[in-house]
Design a protein around this motif. Structure first.
Motif: not given
Length: 653
Positions: A342-343, A364-374, A441-447
């Protein structure tokens, strides 16, 4: 008899309702065993007559079949045939609920039928929950048994009974012990003479040398209930949730329970039972949920007899009767462990960013880790229409993905007006291939606010083991994981939005809507097909018939079901890419398994089904459809995705 009991009950309810000190539970208890068993008989008679109007139901009766909310009278009702001899009934006068395990025919094929009824104080039925286990061998075995083991039906003297709460607590130990199945657990809650039936087959204390269900092990079924749990063999059941103890038959010391058994695909081997560890069957390569209806007879405070059967649900599906586990976004994710993402810094995502976003998610799925995603704080992730956490489903099993512009069968899509990105391509989960469609889907800030995955796997009965044949019927066109060829420049590359082109996102969505209307009507009128339009279902062309001819019933369409499908609903455009002229969409297509004119049904038409159909629709600059690439996923009849339940579908039922 049942009608007389119900009339007397209604009169008692009215008199008591007018009397001082009226307590509804006291009246409800008057629907005794005979009354409740009478309701079961009425229900089965009405089912065989295809006439739900015969039932005494409340105006808002809730009907659920294989965990799907559908109208009373749909599903199995139009196609149910003769009633079987075997009937095992469980009654709970205190709660006003009754359940039964029995058999019926469905389009003349034997099936195991389980049903739970809830009776209100006035004798009307307010809930009907049914499960069809389409195992004709099991149904035939039940018919040969004719009657339950007499021990189930014997009343237990009051001094030997344990309380309702204790009955439920002991049964719950069974589910807690199976979940993860620690071989070091305490399984003393089993009686030494415990036996279990699965689809009418005894799977304990058997010395036949036969393999056990889904495995190649020949020793497991020879063990006692307790010894089986002490092997840890059942550890591939990773979670048992939505446990409901709906009927507690105190007189007979029996419990009828309903639970969802999750298999997340991470357990790779079965522990040694006969001296050799076994590989997990291919059926459990991928995440699965099985709905279990299961009866338990206790002797003292020990589990003495177990009788159960299963039906498959979309992985992660919540109980239709448990509001705590609803699909509401408020109850969803991210779960603990994803909060670091989230940060992650974010910035507005333009078209170039959108084109690269699906692959970023897949890595990120292949790495089993979502922490790299915004990720946004209210991120929602779904898989095949069910909300999951970013630590479940494909996040645990995805092992390989095809890369757009590198591999033959892969493409990405983007719509900067709606800030959505899409992917379509070959993937693999452990050893099981699939075709994955993905929306981000992303918001206006790219998250990232939403990630939606639909994976159509190669899981045809051929070569997949016996379990799969019990859980769904074959499809008219089965994809067995073979080559799909080149997706082609129609869906790849960087097309251009020509001046005057009828390919803005809104126009593309309208063309897709016209196409879906045509599917529902079985008519190509008002559907703009280009000359030479080609459609493939599960990688197979439907003969040499044009897209319009297929839709008009001159070929087998959709997916070999001709004009027997009904509603095309839960329609959603996932991505409308104006530059490539491609719509990535998904719909639900209902097939009620009813036919006109007495036509002989094929093997694929026996069972009421809903088909989840992700598809790519190519639209040329003039607004005509030139190609459709569709994958077909079987779902229980009446299935609606969690997005549809949230009111985000393009068209309701």
């Amino acid at each position: 008899m049942a009608a007389k009991i119900r009339n007397a009950l209604a009169a008692a309810w009215l008199c008591s309702a007018l009397a001082p000190g009226y307590v509804s539970s006291q009246v409800q208890a008057r629907c005794d065993r005979a009354c409740l068993e009478g309701l079961v008989s009425e229900h089965l008679t009405a089912l065989a007559a295809h006439d739900p109007q015969r039932l005494p139901t409340t105006s808002g009766v809730k009907y659920v079949e294989n965990a799907q909310h559908i109208p009373l009278g749909a599903g199995v009702w139009p196609i149910a045939g003769s009633l079987g001899k075997y009937r095992h009934v469980f009654s709970d006068p205190e709660s006003g609920q009754v359940a039964a395990i029995t058999t019926i025919t469905e389009n003349n094929i034997p099936a195991i039928y389980l049903v739970r009824l809830k009776a209100e104080p006035n004798g009307q039925i307010s809930e009907i929950e049914a499960q069809l286990t389409r195992d004709d061998d099991g149904a035939i075995l039940y018919e040969k048994m004719a009657n339950p083991d007499p021990v189930w039906l014997a009343a237990v003297p009051e001094p030997q009974r344990i309380s309702r709460a204790r009955l439920v607590a002991q049964v719950d130990k069974y589910y807690s012990g199976m979940q993860g199945n620690d071989p070091r657990g305490d399984y003393s809650f089993f009686d030494r003479e415990c036996d279990r039936l699965e689809d009418a087959v005894q799977t304990t204390n058997q010395h036949t040398g036969d393999t056990y269900g889904h495995s190649n092990d020949t020793s497991f079924a020879s063990l006692s209930c307790e010894a089986q749990f002490q092997t840890g063999f059942l550890g591939f059941v990773t979670r048992i949730r939505d446990r409901r103890y709906v009927v507690v038959d105190e007189e007979r010391q029996a419990v009828f329970a309903i639970a969802s058994l999750d298999h997340n695909g991470t357990v790779r081997t079965l522990p040694s039972v006969n001296g050799t560890s076994s590989p997990i069957p291919a059926y459990f390569d991928v995440p699965r949920t099985l709905l279990g209806m299961e009866a338990f007879r206790l002797r003292g405070d020990k589990l003495y007899r177990i009788e159960m059967t299963l039906a498959e649900l979309p992985y992660g599906m919540r109980s239709a009767f448990d509001s705590k586990n609803s699909n509401s976004a408020a109850s969803q994710f991210p779960r603990p462990g994803n909060s670091t993402s989230l940060t992650t810094p974010s910035r507005p995502c333009n078209r170039t960013c959108l084109n690269g976003l699906p692959l970023r998610v897949l890595r990120a799925m292949l790495a089993r880790n979502a922490s790299s995603l915004p990720l946004a704080r209210n991120i929602r992730y779904s898989e095949n229409g069910q909300f999951l956490g970013l630590d479940d489903g494909l996040w645990l099993t995805l092992s390989n993905v095809s890369i757009p512009d590198v591999d033959e069968y892969a493409a990405n899509f983007a719509d900067d007006s709606s800030r959505t990105a899409g992917y379509w391509g070959l993937v693999k989960e452990l050893t099981t291939p699939g075709v994955l469609s993905l929306r981000v889907q992303v918001d206006k800030d790219g998250k990232i606010t939403e990630i939606e995955a639909i994976n159509v796997r190669a899981e045809a009965p051929k070569g997949r083991g016996n379990t799969i044949t019990l859980m769904r019927p074959p499809l008219p066109v089965e994809w067995e994981g073979g080559e799909l060829g080149r997706l082609g420049g129609l869906f790849q590359g960087n097309g251009t939005a020509l001046k005057g082109s009828k390919r803005n996102a809104t126009a593309l969505a309208k063309v897709a809507a016209a196409y879906f209307d045509g599917l529902e009507r079985h008519s190509s009128k008002r559907v703009p097909f280009a000359a030479g339009c080609v459609r493939r279902d599960n990688g197979a062309l439907q003969g040499n018939v044009s897209c319009a001819g297929q839709m008009d019933g001159r070929g087998q369409f959709p997916n070999g079901l001709s004009n027997s499908t009904t509603a095309v609903r839960d329609r959603r455009v996932l991505v409308a890419d104006r530059d490539k002229g491609v719509v990535l969409a998904v719909v639900m297509v209902d097939f009620p398994a009813t036919t006109k004119g007495g036509r002989l049904l094929s093997e694929t038409e026996i069972v009421p089904s809903t088909y989840m159909v992700p598809q790519l629709i190519k639209i040329d600059h003039g607004g005509a459809i030139s190609r459709v690439e569709a994958m077909i996923k079987w779902m229980p009849f009446g299935y609606t995705s969690a997005w549809g339940e949230l009111g985000l579908e393009g068209k309701g039922c």
